[in-house]
Design an enzyme around this catalytic site. Structure first.
Site, mmCIF file in Angstrom:
data_model
loop_
_atom_site.group_PDB
_atom_site.id
_atom_site.type_symbol
_atom_site.label_atom_id
_atom_site.label_comp_id
_atom_site.label_asym_id
_atom_site.label_seq_id
_atom_site.Cartn_x
_atom_site.Cartn_y
_atom_site.Cartn_z
ATOM 1 N N GLU A 104 42.905 49.434 94.589
ATOM 2 C CA GLU A 104 41.827 50.186 95.229
ATOM 3 C C GLU A 104 41.800 50.036 96.748
ATOM 4 O O GLU A 104 41.447 50.971 97.454
ATOM 5 C CB GLU A 104 40.467 49.732 94.655
ATOM 6 C CG GLU A 104 40.241 50.092 93.200
ATOM 7 C CD GLU A 104 40.073 51.589 92.979
ATOM 8 O OE1 GLU A 104 39.740 52.308 93.949
ATOM 9 O OE2 GLU A 104 40.293 52.047 91.838
ATOM 10 N N SER A 372 27.781 75.129 45.880
ATOM 11 C CA SER A 372 26.772 76.135 45.511
ATOM 12 C C SER A 372 25.737 76.370 46.593
ATOM 13 O O SER A 372 24.948 77.320 46.482
ATOM 14 C CB SER A 372 26.075 75.710 44.220
ATOM 15 O OG SER A 372 26.986 75.742 43.136
#
Length: 682
Positions: A104, A372
């Site tokens: 970084e 169903s």
């Protein structure tokens, strides 16, 4: 003769040394020196002011908040993290500190807030690429942004970032800045700080991390979503290699140590504790906000956004309780529940599984065979195409011929047939498969698919006879949406979880629910009336009626691998699925669990959301018939049912098996038939 020259008793003194020097300078040099002197003085005053002024209060940063519909807070994301735990620098492994600095900000200990060379290099890359590719921010600048600023990319924000970075360097030591950075930086999936990240990814405290694990974590802040090892392991490993090579370049590791660390196995955590309430719902909200506002996956975690959702906390608690108290603990059954407002599509409760911590996969969106439960859509189409509640079909094992030369034999569950002609009401109540396939083929499979599409089913539907039995998968959200058409009088809605989003950098989003006509109000009422029979005596849902506190319409559905219950009242639609993730067959006990989950939840919803039951719209007439003959019942008929017919389709002949001793039975008030069926007298 020349006049004498005047004499002066007090001659003008010569300029002082510095003045003489200044007057002798060339004009171009004066133009260069003045700005430098002014800049030096201004910078000195600025540094003095920054040193004297206290650092801003970190609490001034607005978090991202997610609220339920009643204002209850569901989740809060801030740079301090959802479950942040600050740890001192002495506890953080040296490898993690060095890896972070190497990747970084390699000059962290040698600059004062800024790294001019890194900024120029980043500017050159960005200009050459024509877009922002690299950032030149130091660790101090990133910390200033995380602590005090929002994530919007504006010039003023960059100026403030620079000032706060300078102030940090004037007030804090390098070690303190590094410690703060490691405790606040975002590592993805809502984890802020190294301790939260260590627990999330490796299920261990930060001090126990190895070199390979430290290198992997150090690579995440650049792109937590892109480099997450939980979702993009290959990219995470590639990023880990970059970090290790940067550590070699910085002199923290030898090449041999870096290679060994890269090839060492990584043992990622498989259990991720839930960090918010209603986790399946909140993750759905995050996805919807990202889509609506086109946010990056991590933007929500950076603060400054307020989200109002559709969730009803009481209903959510009822849903979670119904699932938890019904599913057996001795087998890995899963369940999903979706409840929504049929008028708007607002999702009021959602459960995507039995335990988000062990399985965050949201089964509310998983496509499974509805069985169903699909018949409500099938019979809606049949009613649209001329069928009536008095239509009779023989209930017996039947082989159908279709496509001219293909045969399809239909069985009822357990080979339990009525072995006589039955009406549509009885076919729905007992979930007769022969009746369903007959209606599917006679109505036309393409017409049935068209009706399902208009009601909101978007999953693939195959034009086959077995479509009537729910063999084509659909998700609980889809099924709830389709049943909402029946519940709201015929309009298709779109389910959603986000009512409003307020974000200064993105604007304001407000939901605008739309209802599109799908079927007629008369057909919707007919189906609702017929579906109440499922909960009557003899219906497939009768066993759970004791949990309810009023009328409801519903349909069960069961396949070898899936169990369903979908139903509604005028104020709420609920779809419940139960099954195994690996599609293993359901046991007889498993195949009856969706109904009690649905009924327990809907019983609470009926008390929480009072409603007035539907009244038949104009264009329908009620007729009491004998279900054996499907003719108008007489006073001599022992068993009767009251159905609603489109005007002109109602039966006119009286029951031939039971000649009237007096005049044919009048339909009577509409509520008498409801009460009769509800208490088992019909």
């Amino acid at each position: 003769m020349r006049s004498p020259q005047p004499s002066f008793s007090n001659p003008v003194p010569a300029p002082a040394g510095w003045r003489r020097w200044w007057r002798q300078l060339p004009l171009w040099l004066k133009a260069a020196v003045l700005p430098l002197l002014g800049g030096f003085c201004s910078m000195t005053l600025l540094l003095v002011a920054l040193r004297l002024l206290p650092l801003p209060d970190e609490s001034l940063l607005d978090p991202t908040e997610m609220d339920a519909a009643d204002g209850t807070t569901l989740a809060v994301w801030t740079p301090k993290g959802i479950r942040a735990e600050r740890v001192p620098l002495e506890v953080i492994p040296r490898w993690l500190q060095e890896a972070t600095i190497a990747v970084e900000d390699a000059q962290f200990y040698h600059h004062h807030a800024f790294n001019p060379l890194a900024m120029l290099r980043a500017l050159w890359v960005d200009v050459s690429r024509g877009r922002v590719v690299q950032g030149g921010s130091t660790i101090t600048q990133q910390l200033a942004k995380n602590l005090y600023l929002s994530q919007d990319r504006t010039l003023w924000r960059k100026v403030k970032e620079a000032l706060y970075a300078m102030q940090l360097e004037l007030h804090e030591s390098k070690r303190t800045i590094l410690e703060q950075y490691l405790n606040t930086v975002y590592y993805g999936h809502g984890a802020y700080g190294v301790q939260a990240a260590s627990l999330l990814y490796f299920n261990k405290p930060v001090q126990a991390l190895s070199l390979p694990e430290c290198a992997l974590l150090a690579g995440l802040p650049k792109g937590p979503a892109f480099y997450s090892p939980l979702t993009h392991f290959a990219q995470a490993k590639a990023r880990q290699r970059v970090v290790l090579q940067r550590m070699v370049a910085a002199g923290y590791l030898t090449q041999a140590e870096a290679d060994a660390a890269y090839h060492a196995p990584l043992h990622l955590a498989t259990v991720h504790p839930p960090v918010v309430q209603a986790p399946y719902f909140t993750t759905t909200v995050v996805r919807e906000v990202e889509q609506r506002l086109h946010l990056s996956p991590d933007a929500l975690y950076q603060g400054g956004i307020h989200i109002t959702t559709t969730l009803d906390p009481l209903l959510q608690q009822a849903a979670e309780r119904a699932v938890a108290t019904t599913l057996p603990k001795d087998r890995p059954l899963q369940a999903a529940l979706v409840a929504l407002d049929p008028q708007t599509g607002a999702i009021r409760a959602m459960v995507g599984g039995r335990d988000f911590a062990t399985s965050p996969y949201n089964r509310a969106f998983a496509e499974r065979q509805p069985g169903s439960a699909f018949k409500a859509l099938l019979y809606t189409s049949a009613l649209e195409h001329g069928w009536t509640p008095a239509r009779q079909v023989m209930s017996a094992k039947t082989t159908f011929l279709y496509d001219e030369d293909r045969l399809y034999t239909v069985h009822d569950f357990g080979e339990m047939y009525a072995r006589r002609p039955i009406t549509l009401r009885e076919a729905i109540a007992r979930s007769d498969n022969v009746y369903a396939v007959t209606a599917n083929l006679e109505t036309g499979v393409e017409q049935v698919i068209d009706t399902a599409r208009r009601m909101g089913i978007t999953s693939p539907l195959d034009p086959v006879p077995s479509l009537a039995l729910g063999v084509c998968p659909a998700s609980p959200v889809e099924m709830a949406r389709a049943y909402a058409v029946l519940a709201n009088g015929g309009k298709r809605i779109t389910p959603y979880t986000v009512e409003e989003v307020r974000a200064p950098q993105y604007g304001v989003y407000q939901a605008s629910p739309q209802a599109v006509p799908a079927i007629s109000p008369q057909i919707a009422f007919q189906m609702t009336d017929l579906l109440t029979s499922v909960l009557d005596s003899g219906g497939t849902g009768a066993s759970v009626r004791r949990y309810l506190h009023g009328l409801a319409a519903a349909k069960t559905g069961t396949t070898y691998t899936d169990n369903w219950m979908v139903g509604y009242t005028p104020s709420l639609v609920c779809a419940v699925w139960v099954g195994y993730d690996d599609d293993r067959p359901l046991t007889p006990q498993d195949a009856h669990l969706a109904a009690p989950i649905w009924a327990k939840f809907m019983g609470t919803a009926q008390q929480h959301l009072p409603y007035t039951w539907y009244r038949p719209p104009a264009g329908l007439v009620a007729r009491t018939i004998d279900p054996v003959t499907a003719k108008l019942a007489t006073d001599a008929c022992r068993d009767t049912e009251t159905d609603y017919f489109l005007v002109g389709t109602e039966p006119r002949a009286t029951c031939p098996l039971h000649p009237a001793q007096r005049a044919p039975l009048a339909p009577g008030p509409w509520w008498r038939a409801w009460l009769g069926r509800w208490f088992g007298r019909a």
